[in-house]
Scaffold this active site. Structure first.
Site, PDB file in Angstrom:
ATOM      1  N   CYS A  76     117.405  29.539  74.914  1.00  0.00           N
ATOM      2  CA  CYS A  76     118.598  29.104  74.178  1.00  0.00           C
ATOM      3  C   CYS A  76     119.912  29.601  74.763  1.00  0.00           C
ATOM      4  O   CYS A  76     120.793  28.808  75.095  1.00  0.00           O
ATOM      5  CB  CYS A  76     118.493  29.536  72.733  1.00  0.00           C
ATOM      6  SG  CYS A  76     116.937  29.020  72.012  1.00  0.00           S
ATOM      7  N   LYS A  78     111.272  38.390  75.306  1.00  0.00           N
ATOM      8  CA  LYS A  78     111.463  39.391  74.247  1.00  0.00           C
ATOM      9  C   LYS A  78     110.109  39.616  73.579  1.00  0.00           C
ATOM     10  O   LYS A  78     109.173  38.856  73.834  1.00  0.00           O
ATOM     11  CB  LYS A  78     112.527  38.943  73.244  1.00  0.00           C
ATOM     12  CG  LYS A  78     112.148  37.719  72.430  1.00  0.00           C
ATOM     13  CD  LYS A  78     113.147  37.502  71.318  1.00  0.00           C
ATOM     14  CE  LYS A  78     112.710  36.370  70.423  1.00  0.00           C
ATOM     15  NZ  LYS A  78     113.587  36.168  69.310  1.00  0.00           N
ATOM     16  N   PHE A 128     119.072  27.929  63.441  1.00  0.00           N
ATOM     17  CA  PHE A 128     119.480  29.261  63.901  1.00  0.00           C
ATOM     18  C   PHE A 128     118.307  30.237  63.979  1.00  0.00           C
ATOM     19  O   PHE A 128     118.503  31.440  64.046  1.00  0.00           O
ATOM     20  CB  PHE A 128     120.567  29.828  62.974  1.00  0.00           C
ATOM     21  CG  PHE A 128     121.776  28.931  62.888  1.00  0.00           C
ATOM     22  CD1 PHE A 128     122.664  28.842  63.952  1.00  0.00           C
ATOM     23  CD2 PHE A 128     122.007  28.153  61.766  1.00  0.00           C
ATOM     24  CE1 PHE A 128     123.774  28.004  63.895  1.00  0.00           C
ATOM     25  CE2 PHE A 128     123.120  27.306  61.688  1.00  0.00           C
ATOM     26  CZ  PHE A 128     124.004  27.233  62.754  1.00  0.00           C
ATOM     27  N   LEU A 129     117.067  29.709  63.933  1.00  0.00           N
ATOM     28  CA  LEU A 129     115.930  30.626  63.921  1.00  0.00           C
ATOM     29  C   LEU A 129     115.725  31.291  65.272  1.00  0.00           C
ATOM     30  O   LEU A 129     116.055  30.736  66.316  1.00  0.00           O
ATOM     31  CB  LEU A 129     114.654  29.929  63.463  1.00  0.00           C
ATOM     32  CG  LEU A 129     114.076  28.760  64.267  1.00  0.00           C
ATOM     33  CD1 LEU A 129     113.284  29.238  65.465  1.00  0.00           C
ATOM     34  CD2 LEU A 129     113.192  27.924  63.359  1.00  0.00           C
ATOM     35  N   ARG A 130     115.199  32.501  65.228  1.00  0.00           N
ATOM     36  CA  ARG A 130     114.857  33.237  66.450  1.00  0.00           C
ATOM     37  C   ARG A 130     113.354  33.170  66.649  1.00  0.00           C
ATOM     38  O   ARG A 130     112.598  33.302  65.681  1.00  0.00           O
ATOM     39  CB  ARG A 130     115.232  34.722  66.317  1.00  0.00           C
ATOM     40  CG  ARG A 130     116.692  35.021  66.303  1.00  0.00           C
ATOM     41  CD  ARG A 130     116.931  36.393  65.736  1.00  0.00           C
ATOM     42  NE  ARG A 130     116.428  36.479  64.364  1.00  0.00           N
ATOM     43  CZ  ARG A 130     116.340  37.603  63.663  1.00  0.00           C
ATOM     44  NH1 ARG A 130     116.699  38.737  64.195  1.00  0.00           N
ATOM     45  NH2 ARG A 130     115.889  37.595  62.430  1.00  0.00           N
ATOM     46  N   GLU A 131     112.934  32.994  67.885  1.00  0.00           N
ATOM     47  CA  GLU A 131     111.508  33.071  68.177  1.00  0.00           C
ATOM     48  C   GLU A 131     111.017  34.459  67.803  1.00  0.00           C
ATOM     49  O   GLU A 131     111.727  35.448  67.987  1.00  0.00           O
ATOM     50  CB  GLU A 131     111.251  32.844  69.668  1.00  0.00           C
ATOM     51  CG  GLU A 131     111.403  31.410  70.051  1.00  0.00           C
ATOM     52  CD  GLU A 131     111.156  31.190  71.532  1.00  0.00           C
ATOM     53  OE1 GLU A 131     110.406  31.948  72.149  1.00  0.00           O
ATOM     54  OE2 GLU A 131     111.745  30.228  72.054  1.00  0.00           O
ATOM     55  N   LYS A 133     120.753  28.246  78.294  1.00  0.00           N
ATOM     56  CA  LYS A 133     120.917  26.787  78.274  1.00  0.00           C
ATOM     57  C   LYS A 133     122.191  26.392  77.517  1.00  0.00           C
ATOM     58  O   LYS A 133     122.975  25.559  77.979  1.00  0.00           O
ATOM     59  CB  LYS A 133     119.686  26.169  77.598  1.00  0.00           C
ATOM     60  CG  LYS A 133     119.772  24.693  77.318  1.00  0.00           C
ATOM     61  CD  LYS A 133     118.422  24.158  76.892  1.00  0.00           C
ATOM     62  CE  LYS A 133     118.052  24.445  75.449  1.00  0.00           C
ATOM     63  NZ  LYS A 133     118.802  23.689  74.456  1.00  0.00           N
TER      64      LYS A 133
HETATM   65  C1  UGA Z   1     118.544  32.656  69.749  1.00  0.00           C
HETATM   66  C2  UGA Z   1     119.437  32.897  68.532  1.00  0.00           C
HETATM   67  O1  UGA Z   1     119.387  34.261  68.148  1.00  0.00           O
HETATM   68  C3  UGA Z   1     118.992  32.021  67.354  1.00  0.00           C
HETATM   69  O2  UGA Z   1     119.893  32.183  66.270  1.00  0.00           O
HETATM   70  C4  UGA Z   1     118.998  30.555  67.795  1.00  0.00           C
HETATM   71  O3  UGA Z   1     118.505  29.704  66.768  1.00  0.00           O
HETATM   72  C5  UGA Z   1     118.089  30.407  68.997  1.00  0.00           C
HETATM   73  O4  UGA Z   1     118.570  31.268  70.064  1.00  0.00           O
HETATM   74  C6  UGA Z   1     118.135  28.952  69.444  1.00  0.00           C
HETATM   75  O5  UGA Z   1     119.211  28.480  69.828  1.00  0.00           O
HETATM   76  O6  UGA Z   1     117.126  28.236  69.309  1.00  0.00           O
HETATM   77  P1  UGA Z   1     116.104  33.468  70.516  1.00  0.00           P
HETATM   78  O7  UGA Z   1     116.459  32.888  71.850  1.00  0.00           O
HETATM   79  O8  UGA Z   1     114.793  33.130  69.899  1.00  0.00           O
HETATM   80  O9  UGA Z   1     117.230  33.068  69.424  1.00  0.00           O
HETATM   81  O10 UGA Z   1     116.131  35.043  70.691  1.00  0.00           O
HETATM   82  P2  UGA Z   1     117.000  36.297  70.252  1.00  0.00           P
HETATM   83  O11 UGA Z   1     116.179  37.139  69.367  1.00  0.00           O
HETATM   84  O12 UGA Z   1     118.346  35.940  69.781  1.00  0.00           O
HETATM   85  O13 UGA Z   1     117.113  37.047  71.657  1.00  0.00           O
HETATM   86  C7  UGA Z   1     117.644  36.409  72.804  1.00  0.00           C
HETATM   87  C8  UGA Z   1     117.670  37.361  73.953  1.00  0.00           C
HETATM   88  O14 UGA Z   1     118.689  38.339  73.789  1.00  0.00           O
HETATM   89  C9  UGA Z   1     116.371  38.150  74.173  1.00  0.00           C
HETATM   90  O15 UGA Z   1     116.068  38.134  75.555  1.00  0.00           O
HETATM   91  C10 UGA Z   1     116.702  39.551  73.711  1.00  0.00           C
HETATM   92  O16 UGA Z   1     115.960  40.520  74.396  1.00  0.00           O
HETATM   93  C11 UGA Z   1     118.178  39.619  74.073  1.00  0.00           C
HETATM   94  N1  UGA Z   1     118.929  40.609  73.260  1.00  0.00           N
HETATM   95  C12 UGA Z   1     119.073  40.442  71.915  1.00  0.00           C
HETATM   96  C13 UGA Z   1     119.536  41.690  73.882  1.00  0.00           C
HETATM   97  O17 UGA Z   1     119.431  41.859  75.118  1.00  0.00           O
HETATM   98  N2  UGA Z   1     120.262  42.583  73.135  1.00  0.00           N
HETATM   99  C14 UGA Z   1     120.399  42.429  71.797  1.00  0.00           C
HETATM  100  O18 UGA Z   1     121.084  43.280  71.178  1.00  0.00           O
HETATM  101  C15 UGA Z   1     119.796  41.333  71.170  1.00  0.00           C
END
Ligand code: UGA
Length: 458
Positions: free
Chosen positions: A286, A346, A160-163, A289
């Site tokens: 993520c 991001k 569940f980690l975020r980049e 996909k």
């Molecule tokens: C996401 C999930 O948050 C992780 O828990 C998961 O492990 C990961 O996918 C995965 O499946 O490997 P990630 O893609 O690294 O993580 O990025 P996030 O920080 O969740 O952001 C995803 C996108 O949503 C970004 O483009 C961000 O800008 C956007 N976002 C996020 C919004 O537009 N609004 C928000 O309030 C939050």
């Protein structure tokens, strides 16, 4: 339970594989990270991370005595307690996840495995429902062909980690989910994660334990539920973002401010404030996909995931809102100079996978605009991946702003909070900014004459 050192092999050194490997080594396990890409292994062997992740280089340094990088699974595997599969599962054209890389690793494990002591094979890659069973079948078939009997178990352990926050999320997770069918697999995974479950380790100084942090829950379930938990989590977060973006569209029509709406609903504990930032929508490797993959899985059962599908539709429509705002403000885009602030999907990453910037830039070019771009980290990646895209690369925001008709802030990089807007405004031909992440202070910009166009604000 006292901490026991395990021998762990991680296959795949992307965000998930490398972070997991480096963190487990830091926690005291003996870890070998394997990748078929020799260039990656050679960089990692020099102590250079091959992904952009805060704290990674420092943690690799601290963990170096427990950490080996190799391109040979055969050399890494003897005596391993656990092999973690963390290779990519990209989308196929029909949306399904392509697990051929996972299957190749499973075949290789089956071809190498040669010991009586139990081996736990862990699926960490995000894989379709039933993949744990598929890995088991592939390994078994290979062993049968070799006429060898070995003791192995397959478990599913979604990540569940975020980049950009990968180390923090790994060391201080909300929960750890394991799906298994044998108690032995559960026990070994319990040993693997014990330092995190009990928080027995000394936190690295540069990624301290959050003050209010409580030990994570350990969720033990069957492999199918574990696999579905991963898809449900990402679909839910994606849906939350699309939900607020859909309301943002209405907010700006009726004269409401979506930031205040988000605060007003998010403070209800049942809803929560996270993932309610309206903007240009999600990107990355993520959400897009995984939402497509779970929709595809459902379709195989003749079932339609209406909410998931709508979340996808809203997300991709959202990217074009920036272009529509520019059209309304500038009327004619042909010949206009538009400056794009931020390219990565991001902040804190150079990752461009499914980045909104790419769709927005393509559309602007198609409409005849001249596009300039600046990103503090992701420009080299962009230049490599989009060689033929007719954009001008700028070395900073000031250079980018010269003679621009409008700016679009696509990624909320921390550095953009320090921009000298007075200087920028003097450089620009017209003072228009589309703040695609509601990031900059609108009052400040409006005071110096900017036409500030936020998302879901009037
Ligand atoms: C996401 C999930 O948050 C992780 O828990 C998961 O492990 C990961 O996918 C995965 O499946 O490997 P990630 O893609 O690294 O993580 O990025 P996030 O920080 O969740 O952001 C995803 C996108 O949503 C970004 O483009 C961000 O800008 C956007 N976002 C996020 C919004 O537009 N609004 C928000 O309030 C939050």
């Amino acid at each position: 339970m006292v901490n026991k050192q395990l021998k762990v092999v991680i296959v795949g050194t992307g965000y998930v594989g490398l972070t997991t490997g480096v963190c487990l080594a830091y926690l005291g396990h003996r870890v070998t990270c394997v990748d078929v890409n020799e260039k990656i292994i050679s960089e990692l062997n020099k102590g250079k991370p091959t992904i952009h992740e805060p704290g990674m280089e420092e943690l690799m340094m601290l963990a170096r005595n427990n950490l080996v990088f190799s391109f040979s699974l055969k050399e890494a595997m003897p005596e391993a307690d656990i092999v973690v599969i963390a290779v990519g599962t990209p989308s196929k054209n029909n949306g399904d996840a392509d697990i051929s890389a996972v299957e190749r690793v499973a075949e290789e494990i089956g071809a190498i495995l040669n010991s009586d002591s139990p081996l736990v094979i862990v699926n960490k890659s995000t894989v379709p429902i039933g993949s744990a069973r598929r890995v088991e079948t592939v390994v078994k078939a290979k062993l049968e062909r070799r006429n060898v009997e070995c003791n192995f178990f397959v478990a599913s352990n979604p990540e569940f980690l975020r980049e950009g926050a990968a180390i923090r999320d790994t060391l201080y997770p909300d929960r750890i989910v394991v799906g298994f069918e044998s108690a032995q697999a559960f026990n070994i995974l319990g040993q693997l994660y014990n330092p995190i479950l009990k928080q027995t380790f000394e936190p690295p100084a540069f990624i301290p334990r959050p003050a209010e942090y409580k030990c994570p829950s350990f969720i033990a379930t069957n492999p199918t539920s574990a696999e579905l938990i991963k898809y449900a989590a990402n679909s839910f977060l994606a849906m939350k973002i699309s939900f607020i973006n859909e309301f943002a569209g209405l907010a700006e029509r009726v004269g409401a401010d979506i930031k205040e709406v988000a605060q007003g609903i998010g403070l209800d504990k049942r809803i929560g404030l996270d993932y309610l930032q309206a903007g240009l929508g999600w990107g990355g490797s993520c959400f897009g996909k995984d939402t497509r993959a779970i929709s595809y899985t459902a379709s195989q059962y003749g079932y339609k995931m209406e909410l998931v599908q709508s979340s996808i539709d809203v997300n991709y429509r959202q990217r074009m809102v920036a272009v529509e705002k520019l059209q309304r403000a500038l009327k004619v885009l042909r010949g206009s100079i538009i400056g794009i602030l931020g390219l990565s999907f991001k902040p804190n990453t150079d990752d461009l996978r499914d980045a909104p910037s790419v769709d927005i830039i393509n559309k602007l070019i198609e409409l005849g605009a001249r596009v300039r771009v600046f990103d503090p980290v992701a420009m080299p990646n962009f230049q490599r991946q989009y060689k033929n895209m007719a954009v001008e690369y700028c070395e900073d925001v000031i250079t980018l702003s010269i003679d621009c008709d409008a700016l679009v802030l696509v990624t909320e990089w921390h550095d953009f909070a320090k921009i000298d807007w007075g200087l920028i405004s003097r450089n620009m031909r017209q003072k228009i900014i589309v703040d695609g992440r509601n990031f900059v202070k609108n009052e400040e910009l409006e005071k110096i004459g900017f036409n500030y166009l936020g998302m879901g604000r009037f």
